[in-house]
Design a protein around this motif. Structure first.
Motif, mmCIF file in Angstrom:
data_model
loop_
_atom_site.group_PDB
_atom_site.id
_atom_site.type_symbol
_atom_site.label_atom_id
_atom_site.label_comp_id
_atom_site.label_asym_id
_atom_site.label_seq_id
_atom_site.Cartn_x
_atom_site.Cartn_y
_atom_site.Cartn_z
ATOM 1 N N THR A 258 6.801 2.278 -0.999
ATOM 2 C CA THR A 258 5.516 2.962 -1.086
ATOM 3 C C THR A 258 5.656 4.320 -1.767
ATOM 4 O O THR A 258 6.748 4.907 -1.810
ATOM 5 N N ALA A 259 4.536 4.794 -2.281
ATOM 6 C CA ALA A 259 4.472 6.175 -2.740
ATOM 7 C C ALA A 259 4.385 7.076 -1.507
ATOM 8 O O ALA A 259 4.248 6.600 -0.377
ATOM 9 N N LEU A 260 4.446 8.376 -1.712
ATOM 10 C CA LEU A 260 4.404 9.304 -0.579
ATOM 11 C C LEU A 260 3.096 9.215 0.186
ATOM 12 O O LEU A 260 3.045 9.524 1.383
ATOM 13 N N ASP A 261 2.022 8.801 -0.505
ATOM 14 C CA ASP A 261 0.730 8.667 0.190
ATOM 15 C C ASP A 261 0.610 7.321 0.905
ATOM 16 O O ASP A 261 -0.422 7.023 1.513
ATOM 17 N N GLY A 262 1.654 6.474 0.834
ATOM 18 C CA GLY A 262 1.650 5.197 1.539
ATOM 19 C C GLY A 262 1.154 4.015 0.739
ATOM 20 O O GLY A 262 1.175 2.881 1.236
ATOM 21 N N SER A 263 0.722 4.210 -0.487
ATOM 22 C CA SER A 263 0.229 3.090 -1.299
ATOM 23 C C SER A 263 1.395 2.301 -1.889
ATOM 24 O O SER A 263 2.459 2.851 -2.166
ATOM 25 N N TRP A 264 1.172 1.003 -2.101
ATOM 26 C CA TRP A 264 2.210 0.146 -2.671
ATOM 27 C C TRP A 264 1.560 -1.006 -3.432
ATOM 28 O O TRP A 264 0.402 -1.348 -3.192
ATOM 29 N N HIS A 265 2.315 -1.611 -4.346
ATOM 30 C CA HIS A 265 1.823 -2.783 -5.063
ATOM 31 C C HIS A 265 3.006 -3.597 -5.586
ATOM 32 O O HIS A 265 4.085 -3.058 -5.841
ATOM 33 N N VAL A 266 2.783 -4.896 -5.718
ATOM 34 C CA VAL A 266 3.782 -5.827 -6.231
ATOM 35 C C VAL A 266 3.062 -6.814 -7.145
ATOM 36 O O VAL A 266 2.029 -7.385 -6.764
ATOM 37 N N LYS A 267 3.604 -7.045 -8.332
ATOM 38 C CA LYS A 267 3.036 -8.020 -9.262
ATOM 39 C C LYS A 267 3.943 -9.233 -9.299
ATOM 40 O O LYS A 267 5.163 -9.121 -9.397
ATOM 41 N N TYR A 268 3.320 -10.435 -9.237
ATOM 42 C CA TYR A 268 4.107 -11.661 -9.238
ATOM 43 C C TYR A 268 3.438 -12.692 -10.135
ATOM 44 O O TYR A 268 2.218 -12.897 -10.063
#
Length: 322
Positions: free
Chosen positions: A269-279
């Motif tokens: 995650t980023a410091l603000d808690g956001s995350w993403h994954v591309k598949y």
């Protein structure tokens, strides 16, 4: 009315009391320990910390000095008997409490020649509990003396600490007429709660620790739920159980295959808690329905236990299967 208080009467007809010292020794050791002593109005006064000393028999002695430098000592009571005490001087107390856990108990009874199953709700107290992020849990306990009698109207301080936060006072509760106290803990981080009764002039202090484990939490979403083989989907989410570790929180993306969850991608995650994954789907044939979730493993420096997101579904249509 104040059993830990020590008072020594001192008389000096000429120069008067200057200072003095009260000392304590466990019987048979020959080792004397000086107690904080105050001299005023012809008396030496001190106090025995019976909460910090081992139980047993102790000897007391006092030494007084006048302004002319003369001194005298005594180890006798007013009636001439040896000045001995048996610790503890105050009444011992105990705190018994924990997280309230309720369960249903079934019991078969016979009534009127017939058997009946009776269910009743039974509550128990656990020294630890696991709760979901954002949930609330109730803590209940009782304060008693050594004879098992409840202590009503007593103040109990609640302290909290975690691996990344020092201990601090977070609440104060009072026992009711039956010596029972209740406290509601929010599921905002894993931590240890310490309940402290400081005691009185007649009762000893006591304390108890219990542990709250809170599961990490995150949202999860997909930008599309229907795809063709060769197309990509973007998984994204927002960590709810903040703050994140300084280097970000590890997120494991999992898919249900062959009846079990398998990790196929990881992200931070980023410091603000956001995350993403591309598949991108490359090997799907026919019409397949996948189930995905994100797993949030426990980590050092992160005050949450392993958690999991809700499950999201994605449908993929591929080439005909051969």
């Amino acid at each position: 009315s104040d059993p830990t208080a020590v008072s020594v009467r001192v008389t000096d007809a000429l120069s008067g009391l200057a200072d003095g010292q009260v000392e304590l020794s466990r019987d048979g050791t020959g080792i004397w320990q000086a107690l904080p002593t105050h001299a005023a109005d012809g008396r030496l006064t001190s106090r025995i910390d019976d909460a910090g000393l081992a139980p047993g028999a102790y000897l007391l002695r006092a030494t007084a000095r006048d302004h002319a430098g003369n001194q005298n000592s005594t180890d006798k009571r007013l009636d001439g008997a040896p000045m001995t005490v048996s610790l503890p001087l105050r009444v011992p107390t105990s705190l018994r409490g924990g997280f309230v856990e309720a369960r249903s108990v079934r019991r078969t009874i016979r009534r009127g020649g017939k058997r009946r199953v009776v269910r009743r709700r039974v509550e128990s107290l656990s020294p630890s509990a696991r709760v979901k992020f954002g949930a609330r849990t109730h803590i209940r306990g009782v304060l008693e003396n050594a004879a098992g009698q409840p202590i009503p109207g007593a103040e109990i301080q609640v302290f909290s600490r975690s691996p990344i936060a020092p201990e601090q006072l977070v609440g104060v509760v009072r026992t009711d007429a039956h010596g029972v106290y209740t406290y509601v803990a929010a599921g905002d981080s894993s931590r240890t709660l310490r309940f402290v009764y400081t005691g009185t002039q007649l009762t000893l202090p006591t304390e108890q620790e219990i542990t709250l484990f809170v599961q990490a939490a995150s949202t999860i979403r997909v930008n599309r739920r229907r795809l063709l083989n060769g197309q990509a989907v973007r998984f994204a989410g927002q960590l709810r159980s903040l703050p994140t570790p300084p280097a970000g929180k590890l997120v494991e993306l999992q898919v249900m295959l062959s009846g079990r969850w398998q990790t196929f991608r990881t992200a931070t995650t980023a410091l603000d808690g956001s995350w993403h994954v591309k598949y991108r789907f490359r090997r799907s044939c026919g019409l397949l329905r996948y189930r995905f979730r994100a797993r949030l493993p426990a980590e050092a420096g992160y005050t949450f236990e392993t958690g999991r997101t809700k499950v999201v579904g994605v449908r993929v249509r591929g080439r005909p299967c051969r």
